[in-house]
Write a protein that holds these residues in place. Structure first.
Motif: not given
Lengths: 251, 229
Positions: A105-106, A108, A116, A118-119, A122, A206, A209
């Motif tokens: 899910r984190a 996509p 992606d 990016t998580s 983050e 964590m 996200l």
């Protein structure tokens, strides 16, 4: 060697996506997996078809950009290897290779095999740094650091942030990544000052996200291309526990 | 757009704290199993349940045990609820599943905790119906001429039934699987990891899981095949 590829094709994040099958002949066993993908793409382009999108950068296993789920394992069947270092000789002639993007899910899907991640950035932004300017590089041994600590910090710092731990985990948990980053800083004097606050902030991020919860299955450790040990997960569990018990407030 | 789609609400209790609570409840339940097994083994020492009845009598009348019963219930409920919550959360963490079967080499005990957990829960319901509800007076004890109404007699009647004994044995096989991972996992959750002692923890986990599973399984086997009234 000849191979059959079942590759996940997805136009964009909104697209449902589906598998497409490609037959590829005369693949050199010495090719890396990504070179094989380049070879496939050049064929697709010459046939006027859309090439398969995949992430890559250094192609020498140190940048963490590549990441493909190959035959049920992140980075493929060979342990301690990133996708770019994986050679085609690890596959059999006429083998069907199933190629998918990281699923979480984190993470996509952006397109085809690109996700992606990016998580992960983050999480780093939440606490994976040292707040004060530590200046330029000091003389060696100017700050005394026990050998054991510097070795352990290095063992954690080898994490390239590819996300294979998340991809391998049944629960899609990012614990190994976060634990490696927490340990890498917390074990050294410069990072120790903020260690308790850092671990709380990074774990909180964590959770936010949407990564799953760790259930100590340790598939992350098994499939980490850099052999980051689950020892760091235990260390993070310990650090987080003591930071909560000591009630160190997150600023 | 990404933020909107991906970010969860801030968790009131963090993922790690939930695990600490779940592991604490689990460790308490593991201790309880040892005590429960020790009492149950009195059934098969060959004195027609005299010592066992004394133990039951002591346990039912002791006020500390009465309080611990509530703690035990709380332990079960906390462990089950957090376990289910984590499983649901983890299921949602991967909305699109992999099409190829996952091939990472991991211990099968760890992968199927929720499955073994559900089987143990079903057994627990059956077990409560058979033993605990009798204690509360909701269900009557069976009666035989030799023993009258007591728990030893209850064991003879229920374990004499091959179906119940079969279910009991299968459940304890799964309990063994569950405990094997649970024991060593609790150490990892509390951060007790050391290269020198990890092997030792794994060996203890295996011995504990085997002792509990085999220990409890001996009892129905004894009543089914070796006990003569």
């Amino acid at each position: 060697m000849d191979i059959k590829l079942k590759i996940w094709r997805q136009k964009d994040a909104a697209d449902k996506g589906k598998f497409e099958t490609y037959d590829l002949k005369e693949v050199s066993p010495e090719m890396s997996f990504l070179e094989m993908m380049d070879y496939l793409n050049s064929k697709l382009i010459s046939e006027g078809k859309e090439p398969v999108a995949f992430d890559h950068d250094c192609r020498e296993g140190i940048c963490g950009s590549c990441g493909i789920y190959i035959n049920g394992r992140p980075h493929g069947p060979e342990r301690g290897t990133t996708t770019c270092e994986l050679r085609m000789r690890f596959f059999k002639n006429n083998e069907t290779i199933v190629v998918e993007p990281w699923r979480s899910r984190a993470f996509p899907v952006i397109k085809d095999l690109i996700v992606d991640r990016t998580s992960l950035d983050e999480i780093i932004k939440a606490g994976g740094f040292i707040s004060v300017d530590t200046g330029s590089a000091k003389d060696a041994n100017c700050i005394p650091i026990p050998k054991n600590n510097s070795d352990k910090a290095f063992d954690a710092a080898v994490c390239v942030g590819c996300g294979a731990c998340v991809a391998a985990c049944k629960n899609s948990s990012a614990m190994l990544f976060v634990a490696a980053k927490v340990a890498q800083m917390g074990l050294l004097p410069q990072g120790k000052v903020e260690a308790s606050i850092r671990v709380q902030k990074m774990v909180e991020k964590m959770d936010e996200l949407g990564f799953g919860f760790c259930s100590n299955i340790l598939a992350c450790e098994y499939d980490c291309p850099k052999h980051v040990s689950s020892e760091f997960i235990a260390k993070m569990n310990r650090d987080f526990f003591s930071s909560k018990v000591c009630k160190q407030k997150v600023i | 757009m990404k933020e909107k789609n991906l970010t969860n609400k801030k968790l009131v209790v963090s993922s790690l704290s939930r695990k600490y609570i779940m592991a604490a409840a689990g460790l308490f339940l593991m201790l309880f199993l040892v005590m429960h097994l020790a009492t149950n083994l009195l059934l098969i020492i060959g004195d027609e349940g005299k010592t066992f009845d004394k133990a039951v009598d002591f346990l039912t009348k002791n006020p500390i045990i009465k309080i611990m019963e509530y703690v035990l219930f709380a332990g079960f409920i906390i462990h089950i609820i957090i376990g289910l919550m984590l499983e649901l959360y983890n299921y949602k963490a991967r909305p699109v599943k992999y099409k190829a079967p996952m091939r990472s080499e991991v211990s099968p005990f760890s992968k199927y905790m929720i499955h073994s957990g559900i089987i143990i829960f079903i057994f627990l319901v059956l077990h409560l119906f058979h033993f605990f509800f009798i204690k509360l007076g909701y269900v009557d004890l069976p009666e035989t001429a030799e023993h009258g109404k007591d728990f030893f007699n209850m064991a003879i009647v229920t374990f004499g039934n091959p179906l119940y004994s079969g279910i009991y044995l299968i459940s304890f096989l799964f309990l063994g699987f569950h405990l094997k991972h649970a024991f060593q996992s609790a150490f990892q959750t509390y951060g007790l990891y050391h290269n020198r002692y990890n092997k030792f923890i794994k060996i203890i986990a295996t011995i504990y899981a085997l002792a509990i599973a085999i220990g409890f399984s001996i009892i129905p086997v004894y009543f089914l095949f070796f006990y003569n009234a």
